[in-house]
Structures are given as structure tokens and as C-alpha cells.
Design an enzyme around this catalytic site. Structure first.
Site, PDB file in Angstrom:
ATOM      1  N   THR A 299      -4.316  -9.264   0.912  1.00  0.00           N
ATOM      2  CA  THR A 299      -3.746  -9.178  -0.433  1.00  0.00           C
ATOM      3  C   THR A 299      -4.207 -10.368  -1.257  1.00  0.00           C
ATOM      4  O   THR A 299      -4.322 -11.484  -0.763  1.00  0.00           O
ATOM      5  CB  THR A 299      -2.202  -9.118  -0.403  1.00  0.00           C
ATOM      6  OG1 THR A 299      -1.707  -9.007  -1.751  1.00  0.00           O
ATOM      7  CG2 THR A 299      -1.577 -10.330   0.260  1.00  0.00           C
ATOM      8  N   SER A 300      -4.444 -10.091  -2.554  1.00  0.00           N
ATOM      9  CA  SER A 300      -4.858 -11.171  -3.462  1.00  0.00           C
ATOM     10  C   SER A 300      -3.661 -12.043  -3.834  1.00  0.00           C
ATOM     11  O   SER A 300      -3.803 -13.077  -4.482  1.00  0.00           O
ATOM     12  CB  SER A 300      -5.480 -10.567  -4.728  1.00  0.00           C
ATOM     13  OG  SER A 300      -4.525  -9.700  -5.350  1.00  0.00           O
TER      14      SER A 300
ATOM     15  N   ASN B 181      -7.960 -12.853   5.318  1.00  0.00           N
ATOM     16  CA  ASN B 181      -8.596 -12.396   4.080  1.00  0.00           C
ATOM     17  C   ASN B 181      -9.996 -13.015   4.013  1.00  0.00           C
ATOM     18  O   ASN B 181     -10.130 -14.231   4.194  1.00  0.00           O
ATOM     19  CB  ASN B 181      -7.773 -12.866   2.877  1.00  0.00           C
ATOM     20  CG  ASN B 181      -8.164 -12.148   1.597  1.00  0.00           C
ATOM     21  OD1 ASN B 181      -9.333 -11.870   1.359  1.00  0.00           O
ATOM     22  ND2 ASN B 181      -7.181 -11.829   0.773  1.00  0.00           N
TER      23      ASN B 181
ATOM     24  N   ASN C 164       0.836  -1.199   0.000  1.00  0.00           N
ATOM     25  CA  ASN C 164       0.000   0.000   0.000  1.00  0.00           C
ATOM     26  C   ASN C 164       0.872   1.250   0.000  1.00  0.00           C
ATOM     27  O   ASN C 164       1.959   1.260   0.571  1.00  0.00           O
ATOM     28  CB  ASN C 164      -0.930   0.005   1.223  1.00  0.00           C
ATOM     29  CG  ASN C 164      -1.861  -1.207   1.218  1.00  0.00           C
ATOM     30  OD1 ASN C 164      -2.078  -1.831   0.179  1.00  0.00           O
ATOM     31  ND2 ASN C 164      -2.374  -1.564   2.380  1.00  0.00           N
TER      32      ASN C 164
ATOM     33  N   CYS D 132      14.584   9.802  -6.341  1.00  0.00           N
ATOM     34  CA  CYS D 132      15.512  10.092  -7.436  1.00  0.00           C
ATOM     35  C   CYS D 132      15.780   8.817  -8.216  1.00  0.00           C
ATOM     36  O   CYS D 132      16.137   7.775  -7.637  1.00  0.00           O
ATOM     37  CB  CYS D 132      16.831  10.644  -6.879  1.00  0.00           C
ATOM     38  SG  CYS D 132      18.078  10.841  -8.164  1.00  0.00           S
TER      39      CYS D 132
ATOM     40  N   HIS E  13       5.851  -0.884  -2.952  1.00  0.00           N
ATOM     41  CA  HIS E  13       5.313  -0.167  -4.116  1.00  0.00           C
ATOM     42  C   HIS E  13       5.373   1.335  -3.913  1.00  0.00           C
ATOM     43  O   HIS E  13       4.723   2.092  -4.635  1.00  0.00           O
ATOM     44  CB  HIS E  13       3.876  -0.625  -4.417  1.00  0.00           C
ATOM     45  CG  HIS E  13       3.839  -2.059  -4.868  1.00  0.00           C
ATOM     46  ND1 HIS E  13       2.701  -2.824  -4.808  1.00  0.00           N
ATOM     47  CD2 HIS E  13       4.808  -2.894  -5.339  1.00  0.00           C
ATOM     48  CE1 HIS E  13       2.962  -4.040  -5.253  1.00  0.00           C
ATOM     49  NE2 HIS E  13       4.242  -4.098  -5.570  1.00  0.00           N
TER      50      HIS E  13
ATOM     51  N   CYS F 269      21.956  14.676  -6.336  1.00  0.00           N
ATOM     52  CA  CYS F 269      22.847  14.243  -7.441  1.00  0.00           C
ATOM     53  C   CYS F 269      22.435  14.835  -8.783  1.00  0.00           C
ATOM     54  O   CYS F 269      23.093  14.593  -9.799  1.00  0.00           O
ATOM     55  CB  CYS F 269      22.853  12.710  -7.532  1.00  0.00           C
ATOM     56  SG  CYS F 269      21.343  12.044  -8.280  1.00  0.00           S
TER      57      CYS F 269
HETATM   58  N1  APR Z   1      -9.786  -7.231   5.220  1.00  0.00           N
HETATM   59  C1  APR Z   1      -8.897  -8.113   4.698  1.00  0.00           C
HETATM   60  N2  APR Z   1      -8.801  -8.381   3.375  1.00  0.00           N
HETATM   61  C2  APR Z   1      -9.661  -7.747   2.558  1.00  0.00           C
HETATM   62  C3  APR Z   1     -10.620  -6.813   3.020  1.00  0.00           C
HETATM   63  C4  APR Z   1     -10.658  -6.569   4.419  1.00  0.00           C
HETATM   64  N3  APR Z   1     -11.556  -5.720   4.942  1.00  0.00           N
HETATM   65  N4  APR Z   1     -11.325  -6.354   1.943  1.00  0.00           N
HETATM   66  C5  APR Z   1     -10.801  -6.973   0.852  1.00  0.00           C
HETATM   67  N5  APR Z   1      -9.822  -7.806   1.214  1.00  0.00           N
HETATM   68  C6  APR Z   1      -8.973  -8.632   0.362  1.00  0.00           C
HETATM   69  C7  APR Z   1      -9.607  -9.111  -0.920  1.00  0.00           C
HETATM   70  O1  APR Z   1     -10.281 -10.336  -0.716  1.00  0.00           O
HETATM   71  C8  APR Z   1      -8.373  -9.282  -1.815  1.00  0.00           C
HETATM   72  O2  APR Z   1      -7.833 -10.600  -1.683  1.00  0.00           O
HETATM   73  O3  APR Z   1      -7.898  -7.820  -0.026  1.00  0.00           O
HETATM   74  C9  APR Z   1      -7.368  -8.278  -1.268  1.00  0.00           C
HETATM   75  C10 APR Z   1      -7.159  -7.078  -2.160  1.00  0.00           C
HETATM   76  O4  APR Z   1      -6.559  -7.554  -3.349  1.00  0.00           O
HETATM   77  P1  APR Z   1      -6.111  -6.502  -4.461  1.00  0.00           P
HETATM   78  O5  APR Z   1      -7.219  -5.546  -4.738  1.00  0.00           O
HETATM   79  O6  APR Z   1      -5.534  -7.304  -5.585  1.00  0.00           O
HETATM   80  O7  APR Z   1      -4.954  -5.643  -3.762  1.00  0.00           O
HETATM   81  P2  APR Z   1      -3.460  -6.064  -3.519  1.00  0.00           P
HETATM   82  O8  APR Z   1      -3.330  -7.512  -3.239  1.00  0.00           O
HETATM   83  O9  APR Z   1      -2.902  -5.124  -2.526  1.00  0.00           O
HETATM   84  O10 APR Z   1      -2.787  -5.753  -4.953  1.00  0.00           O
HETATM   85  C11 APR Z   1      -1.383  -5.859  -5.024  1.00  0.00           C
HETATM   86  O11 APR Z   1      -1.442  -4.855  -7.217  1.00  0.00           O
HETATM   87  O12 APR Z   1      -1.937  -3.344  -8.873  1.00  0.00           O
HETATM   88  C12 APR Z   1      -1.088  -3.639  -7.845  1.00  0.00           C
HETATM   89  O13 APR Z   1       0.114  -1.882  -6.902  1.00  0.00           O
HETATM   90  C13 APR Z   1      -1.096  -2.577  -6.782  1.00  0.00           C
HETATM   91  O14 APR Z   1      -0.134  -2.894  -4.591  1.00  0.00           O
HETATM   92  C14 APR Z   1      -1.141  -3.365  -5.482  1.00  0.00           C
HETATM   93  C15 APR Z   1      -0.850  -4.786  -5.931  1.00  0.00           C
END
Ligand code: APR
Length: 263
Positions: A202-203, A227, A115, A140, A132, A164
Site C-alpha cells: 500500500t502507498s 513494498n 482491496n 444497506c 473499502h 429494513c
Molecule cells: N508487491 C507489493 N507491493 C506492490 C507491488 C507488489 N507486487 N506492486 C506495487 N506495489 C505497491 C506500490 O509500490 C504502491 O506503494 O503497492 C502500492 C499500491 O499503492 P496504490 O496504488 O496507492 O494502492 P493502495 O495503497 O491500495 O490505495 C489505497 O486508495 O483510491 C483508493 O480505494 C483505493 O483502496 C485504495 C486506496
């Protein structure tokens, strides 16, 4: 989502694993900030689901013509206005605060966050690697020095590094852009040190971020997944908490230190 007693057992198991650990590391995604009102990227209401994933043009344009890239960035693309406003309006939620508590209690050694919203810092966490980048910083492209975005003068484009003279870019890592070396190095170091890996919100489909829990798991480190949905890492997890971060993390803190989880 879990039935109540299933959830309670999973929270209990996660708290016990955290209590036993000596160097717990967390990989965090957009799901942790969802309860702060920041949209996630994938899934039903995700930004990429609505707008489509960004192309690699941004990184290519920056390399071809940094001034033109900055011109476009300043023109503040409307398509991301909603996302940027959501970040600027957001405050840390109970999940962020619980992670800061776990760090203060010596139960969470490091957060690798995908994030860019600065909410971990605002919740009080200190040991963070922003793989990220951070929306409020510039970096830089030559020496890697970072500074606050608000301190950058935009009367001459592209802004140059005061250290630099290299080209400055916002710290947020774009599609196609290499992960900053210092961040990547620390992520691998923390992955090598950890004896417990939490995967929160995270997905787990973006690399190299999703690789760290897999590397740890390969050497026998237990994974805890928090998750509401299943992910590619669910099958590797010793404990799966099918609930939100804002519900699970304070409950884990409460199990570790009764009374503390309710702040
Ligand atoms: N608590 C826990 N998990 C949750 C919640 C919640 N309240 N709400 C949603 N989720 C889960 C979803 O089920 C999903 O698995 O959070 C995950 C969000 O997945 P993404 O939208 O793919 O986000 P992320 O995994 O952070 O993506 C990774 O992709 O495009 C890039 O830079 C972007 O940092 C990001 C990276």
C-alpha cells in the site's frame, strides 16, 4: 529493490518478528493483488494515474437520487471496465496464499484490506476486515446489512433492503462515502490488540486506513513494510522488505515452516 543478501536478512528479521508476535495484524493494499493482474491505483501504471482520481460526485449522486445512481452503475461505466474485468479474471497469487498460511499457522491474527477483490477469502483467509468494501456485495445504507450483489433484483431501482427497507448500494466504498461503522470499529479494535503490524503493498496515503499502523507504532508496536517502493511509513518500519509481496510473503512462510512456503 534489495541486494540478495540484504533481502535475505530482511526476510529473516520479518520471520523472527512474526514468530515472536502474539497478535500480528496486516494492512494490505492494491500491491498485493498486482501480481494477480489487477492494476494498482497510483504509480506508473495506476488507474488513478491514467484516469485521474474519481470525484466525490458518485456519493453525492447516490444521496440525491439513488435510482439514478443505480441506473448509471448498471450502465457499467466503460472507464472502469478494464479494472472490473481484471478483478473478475483474477485469482489469488502466492502472496494471498502465504497470508492465508500465516493465519492458519496462527501467525497472522487479522487482515485489514483496502482491496475489494475478494482474493483473500478465495486464498483461504478468514479474519478479514474490508475497509473499502467488497465488489461482490451490496450494503444497506440504513441498517448496514450486506448481501451478495448477484442476489439483488434490479427490476425496481433503487433496490431496497429486505431487512429494513433502506436503500441498497454496492458495498465498495466510494470517494466521500464514510467507512462503514462496523468495519471501522474492528480496524481500531485490531490496531489496539496487535503487537506487530505488517504493511503490505500500500502507498499508505489514504485515510483512515493508513492511520492504523501509525497508531500502533506510537505505542511501540514494530512495523514490517513489504513494498518495492518507499512509502510515508517506511521511516517508521523496523523491517523494510523492498520486494514484491508474491516474493516476500512465501519466503517468510518458508523461514517459519521450511517446505511450506513453496505451495
Ligand atoms: N508487491 C507489493 N507491493 C506492490 C507491488 C507488489 N507486487 N506492486 C506495487 N506495489 C505497491 C506500490 O509500490 C504502491 O506503494 O503497492 C502500492 C499500491 O499503492 P496504490 O496504488 O496507492 O494502492 P493502495 O495503497 O491500495 O490505495 C489505497 O486508495 O483510491 C483508493 O480505494 C483505493 O483502496 C485504495 C486506496
Amino acid at each position: 529493490m534489495h541486494e540478495p543478501d540484504e533481502l535475505s536478512n530482511a526476510i529473516e528479521a520479518a520471520a523472527a518478528a512474526i514468530a515472536r508476535s502474539g497478535h500480528a495484524v496486516a494492512l494490505v493494499g492494491a500491491g498485493l493483488s498486482a501480481e494477480s493482474g489487477i492494476p494498482t491505483f497510483r504509480g506508473g501504471e495506476g488507474i488513478w494515474t491514467k484516469l485521474g482520481e474519481p470525484t466525490f460526485d458518485g456519493w453525492e449522486l447516490f444521496n440525491q437520487d439513488p435510482a439514478a445512481w443505480w441506473q448509471e452503475a448498471i450502465s457499467f461505466k466503460q472507464e472502469f471496465a478494464e479494472f472490473n474485468r481484471a478483478i473478475d479474471d483474477a485469482t489469488p497469487n502466492a502472496g494471498h496464499r502465504a497470508m492465508a498460511d500465516l493465519e492458519a499457522m496462527g501467525r497472522l491474527a487479522h487482515i485489514i484490506t483496502q482491496n475489494i477483490d475478494n482474493l483473500h477469502q478465495r486464498a483461504g483467509s478468514r479474519h478479514i476486515t474490508e475497509i473499502h468494501g467488497n465488489r461482490y456485495l451490496v450494503r444497506c445504507m440504513s441498517c448496514g446489512a450486506r448481501d451478495r450483489l448477484e442476489s439483488v433484483r434490479l427490476d425496481r431501482l433503487p433496490p431496497l433492503c429486505p431487512e429494513c427497507g433502506g436503500f441498497l448500494k454496492n458495498d465498495t466504498v466510494m470517494f466521500g462515502e464514510p467507512i462503514p461503522e462496523d468495519a471501522l470499529r474492528e480496524c481500531y479494535r485490531q490496531t489496539a490488540l496487535c503487537d506487530l503490524f505488517l504493511v503490505v503493498g500500500t502507498s499508505a496515503v489514504v485515510y483512515p486506513a493508513a492511520e492504523f499502523p501509525v497508531i500502533a507504532c506510537r505505542r511501540g508496536v514494530p512495523l514490517i513494510e513489504i513494498n518495492p517502493e518507499e512509502t510515508p511509513l517506511s521511516g517508521l518500519a523496523s523491517v523494510v522488505i523492498r520486494a514484491t509481496a508474491g516474493q516476500s510473503l512465501p519466503a517468510i512462510v518458508e523461514r517459519l515452516v521450511p517446505g511450506r512456503g513453496r505451495r
